[in-house]
Design a protein around this motif. Structure first.
Motif, PDB file in Angstrom:
ATOM      1  N   GLY A   1       0.826  -1.210   0.000  1.00  0.00           N
ATOM      2  CA  GLY A   1       0.000   0.000   0.000  1.00  0.00           C
ATOM      3  C   GLY A   1       0.857   1.256   0.000  1.00  0.00           C
ATOM      4  N   LYS A   2       1.899   1.276   0.827  1.00  0.00           N
ATOM      5  CA  LYS A   2       2.803   2.432   0.866  1.00  0.00           C
ATOM      6  C   LYS A   2       3.503   2.607  -0.473  1.00  0.00           C
ATOM      7  CE  LYS A   2       5.073   1.587   4.843  1.00  0.00           C
ATOM      8  NZ  LYS A   2       6.057   1.820   5.902  1.00  0.00           N
ATOM      9  N   ALA A   3       3.904   1.489  -1.086  1.00  0.00           N
ATOM     10  CA  ALA A   3       4.587   1.562  -2.378  1.00  0.00           C
ATOM     11  C   ALA A   3       3.654   2.113  -3.457  1.00  0.00           C
ATOM     12  CB  ALA A   3       5.117   0.187  -2.773  1.00  0.00           C
ATOM     13  N   MET A   4       2.402   1.669  -3.444  1.00  0.00           N
ATOM     14  CA  MET A   4       1.437   2.169  -4.433  1.00  0.00           C
ATOM     15  C   MET A   4       1.203   3.670  -4.247  1.00  0.00           C
ATOM     16  SD  MET A   4      -1.184  -1.082  -4.503  1.00  0.00           S
ATOM     17  CE  MET A   4      -2.467  -0.231  -5.378  1.00  0.00           C
ATOM     18  N   ALA A   5       1.069   4.112  -3.006  1.00  0.00           N
ATOM     19  CA  ALA A   5       0.867   5.542  -2.731  1.00  0.00           C
ATOM     20  C   ALA A   5       2.085   6.349  -3.176  1.00  0.00           C
ATOM     21  CB  ALA A   5       0.594   5.753  -1.241  1.00  0.00           C
ATOM     22  N   LEU A   6       3.264   5.802  -2.959  1.00  0.00           N
ATOM     23  CA  LEU A   6       4.494   6.472  -3.359  1.00  0.00           C
ATOM     24  C   LEU A   6       4.538   6.666  -4.875  1.00  0.00           C
ATOM     25  CD1 LEU A   6       7.311   7.398  -2.156  1.00  0.00           C
ATOM     26  CD2 LEU A   6       8.137   5.173  -2.900  1.00  0.00           C
ATOM     27  N   VAL A   7       4.165   5.634  -5.615  1.00  0.00           N
ATOM     28  CA  VAL A   7       4.174   5.700  -7.080  1.00  0.00           C
ATOM     29  C   VAL A   7       3.153   6.735  -7.564  1.00  0.00           C
ATOM     30  CG1 VAL A   7       3.616   4.395  -9.182  1.00  0.00           C
ATOM     31  CG2 VAL A   7       5.049   3.371  -7.406  1.00  0.00           C
ATOM     32  N   ARG A   8       1.964   6.766  -6.955  1.00  0.00           N
ATOM     33  CA  ARG A   8       0.928   7.717  -7.360  1.00  0.00           C
ATOM     34  C   ARG A   8       1.332   9.167  -7.097  1.00  0.00           C
ATOM     35  NH1 ARG A   8      -2.749   5.261  -4.063  1.00  0.00           N
ATOM     36  NH2 ARG A   8      -3.080   3.211  -4.887  1.00  0.00           N
ATOM     37  N   LYS A   9       1.966   9.417  -5.953  1.00  0.00           N
ATOM     38  CA  LYS A   9       2.314  10.784  -5.535  1.00  0.00           C
ATOM     39  C   LYS A   9       3.480  11.371  -6.301  1.00  0.00           C
ATOM     40  CE  LYS A   9       1.830   9.882  -0.872  1.00  0.00           C
ATOM     41  NZ  LYS A   9       2.366  10.003   0.451  1.00  0.00           N
ATOM     42  N   HIS A  10       4.458  10.572  -6.608  1.00  0.00           N
ATOM     43  CA  HIS A  10       5.713  11.093  -7.145  1.00  0.00           C
ATOM     44  C   HIS A  10       5.745  11.000  -8.661  1.00  0.00           C
ATOM     45  CE1 HIS A  10       6.474  10.194  -2.919  1.00  0.00           C
ATOM     46  NE2 HIS A  10       7.185  11.301  -2.976  1.00  0.00           N
ATOM     47  N   LYS A  11       5.786  12.163  -9.260  1.00  0.00           N
ATOM     48  CA  LYS A  11       5.795  12.224 -10.717  1.00  0.00           C
ATOM     49  C   LYS A  11       7.209  12.502 -11.219  1.00  0.00           C
ATOM     50  CE  LYS A  11       1.420  11.495 -10.841  1.00  0.00           C
ATOM     51  NZ  LYS A  11       0.994  10.167 -10.976  1.00  0.00           N
ATOM     52  N   ASN A  12       7.343  13.329 -12.194  1.00  0.00           N
ATOM     53  CA  ASN A  12       8.615  13.584 -12.852  1.00  0.00           C
ATOM     54  C   ASN A  12       9.457  14.608 -12.081  1.00  0.00           C
ATOM     55  OD1 ASN A  12      10.594  13.381 -14.726  1.00  0.00           O
ATOM     56  ND2 ASN A  12       9.609  14.717 -16.229  1.00  0.00           N
ATOM     57  N   LYS A  13       9.948  14.202 -10.914  1.00  0.00           N
ATOM     58  CA  LYS A  13      10.821  15.030 -10.076  1.00  0.00           C
ATOM     59  C   LYS A  13      12.070  14.220  -9.758  1.00  0.00           C
ATOM     60  CE  LYS A  13       7.079  17.409  -7.636  1.00  0.00           C
ATOM     61  NZ  LYS A  13       6.483  17.592  -6.310  1.00  0.00           N
ATOM     62  N   LEU A  14      13.090  14.890  -9.305  1.00  0.00           N
ATOM     63  CA  LEU A  14      14.316  14.212  -8.915  1.00  0.00           C
ATOM     64  C   LEU A  14      14.216  13.817  -7.440  1.00  0.00           C
ATOM     65  CD1 LEU A  14      17.197  13.331  -9.667  1.00  0.00           C
ATOM     66  CD2 LEU A  14      17.971  15.601  -8.944  1.00  0.00           C
ATOM     67  N   TYR A  15      14.528  12.551  -7.127  1.00  0.00           N
ATOM     68  CA  TYR A  15      14.482  12.043  -5.758  1.00  0.00           C
ATOM     69  C   TYR A  15      15.807  11.386  -5.416  1.00  0.00           C
ATOM     70  CZ  TYR A  15       9.494  12.821  -6.006  1.00  0.00           C
ATOM     71  OH  TYR A  15       8.275  13.406  -6.136  1.00  0.00           O
ATOM     72  N   HIS A  16      16.034  11.237  -4.128  1.00  0.00           N
ATOM     73  CA  HIS A  16      17.233  10.573  -3.623  1.00  0.00           C
ATOM     74  C   HIS A  16      16.780   9.325  -2.865  1.00  0.00           C
ATOM     75  CE1 HIS A  16      21.242  10.147  -1.949  1.00  0.00           C
ATOM     76  NE2 HIS A  16      20.651   9.893  -0.792  1.00  0.00           N
ATOM     77  N   LEU A  17      17.302   8.164  -3.238  1.00  0.00           N
ATOM     78  CA  LEU A  17      16.949   6.903  -2.600  1.00  0.00           C
ATOM     79  C   LEU A  17      18.093   6.445  -1.711  1.00  0.00           C
ATOM     80  CD1 LEU A  17      15.089   4.346  -2.432  1.00  0.00           C
ATOM     81  CD2 LEU A  17      16.409   3.451  -4.354  1.00  0.00           C
ATOM     82  N   THR A  18      17.792   6.182  -0.455  1.00  0.00           N
ATOM     83  CA  THR A  18      18.777   5.644   0.481  1.00  0.00           C
ATOM     84  C   THR A  18      18.312   4.259   0.890  1.00  0.00           C
ATOM     85  OG1 THR A  18      19.257   7.854   1.329  1.00  0.00           O
ATOM     86  CG2 THR A  18      19.921   5.988   2.704  1.00  0.00           C
ATOM     87  N   VAL A  19      19.186   3.283   0.796  1.00  0.00           N
ATOM     88  CA  VAL A  19      18.854   1.913   1.163  1.00  0.00           C
ATOM     89  C   VAL A  19      19.744   1.500   2.332  1.00  0.00           C
ATOM     90  CG1 VAL A  19      18.799  -0.489   0.366  1.00  0.00           C
ATOM     91  CG2 VAL A  19      18.203   1.365  -1.209  1.00  0.00           C
ATOM     92  N   LYS A  20      19.126   0.958   3.388  1.00  0.00           N
ATOM     93  CA  LYS A  20      19.925   0.448   4.498  1.00  0.00           C
ATOM     94  C   LYS A  20      19.408  -0.928   4.899  1.00  0.00           C
ATOM     95  CE  LYS A  20      17.399   2.952   8.071  1.00  0.00           C
ATOM     96  NZ  LYS A  20      17.481   3.874   9.173  1.00  0.00           N
ATOM     97  N   GLU A  21      20.328  -1.745   5.362  1.00  0.00           N
ATOM     98  CA  GLU A  21      19.984  -3.107   5.744  1.00  0.00           C
ATOM     99  C   GLU A  21      19.095  -3.087   6.975  1.00  0.00           C
ATOM    100  OE1 GLU A  21      22.157  -7.268   7.099  1.00  0.00           O
ATOM    101  OE2 GLU A  21      23.361  -5.603   6.376  1.00  0.00           O
TER     102      GLU A  21
END
Length: 184
Positions: free
Chosen positions: A27-47
């Motif tokens: 659900g969070k992933a779907m909301a994220l995809v809907r909200k974020h359009k053609n903008k620049l984002y920074h992705l941080t991944v941590k274990e």
């Protein structure tokens, strides 16, 4: 705004990063995809690291309180005596001598288990005149393996004092609970 989404699978296909979210985060992933359009984002991944369970924490404090009655010592003093022996629960920080008291005040504020140990002068030329501080984390910041080591130290001392601790089965159930609370 930031979102935390757990995943196990990640791959790169045709220049696109593909992440398969865990079921609980779809659900969070779907909301994220809907909200974020053609903008620049920074992705941080941590274990992901499992945190200790509150039941295990309550058991540790119950044992420490029993030790407190026998040893006639405050429970927090007993708890803090274990922190340096846990291992993998500290970091080193160089500090100017006049800032050591501020480190002790600020690092420890609001945390019973956090401690600062001044281990002496820094030995590198670039840090001449600095002190080397060892900043210990308290158990509220431990992952499962680190908390397990702390609990084992408490159990060993309780056994020496004749305090009934827990059976191996109870200990296994507590460890199993750690895993379940993190996977849910």
């Amino acid at each position: 705004m930031s979102e935390a989404i757990s995943f196990r699978e990640i791959k790169l296909e045709g220049g696109c990063l593909i992440i398969r979210p865990e079921k609980q985060d779809l659900g969070k992933a779907m909301a994220l995809v809907r909200k974020h359009k053609n903008k620049l984002y920074h992705l941080t991944v941590k274990e992901f690291k499992k945190r200790r369970s509150l039941d295990a924490n309550a058991k540790m404090w119950a044992l420490i309180h029993e030790m407190s009655e026998i040893l006639h010592m405050p429970p927090t003093d007993i708890y803090q005596a274990y922190i340096p022996d846990v291992g993998n629960n500290f970091k080193f920080v160089p500090s100017l001598p006049e800032d050591v008291a501020a480190w002790e005040r600020d690092w420890c504020k609001g945390h019973i288990g956090r401690m600062v140990e001044d281990v002496g002068p820094c030995r590198t030329e670039a840090l001449r005149g600095h002190r080397l501080l060892k900043l210990y984390k308290g158990s509220s910041e431990y992952d499962v393996p680190t908390f397990s080591r702390l609990l084992e130290l408490v159990i060993q001392d309780c056994k020496q004092l004749g305090i009934e601790t827990m059976s191996e089965r109870e200990k296994s159930l507590l460890l199993e609970e750690w895993g379940k609370t993190m996977d849910a």
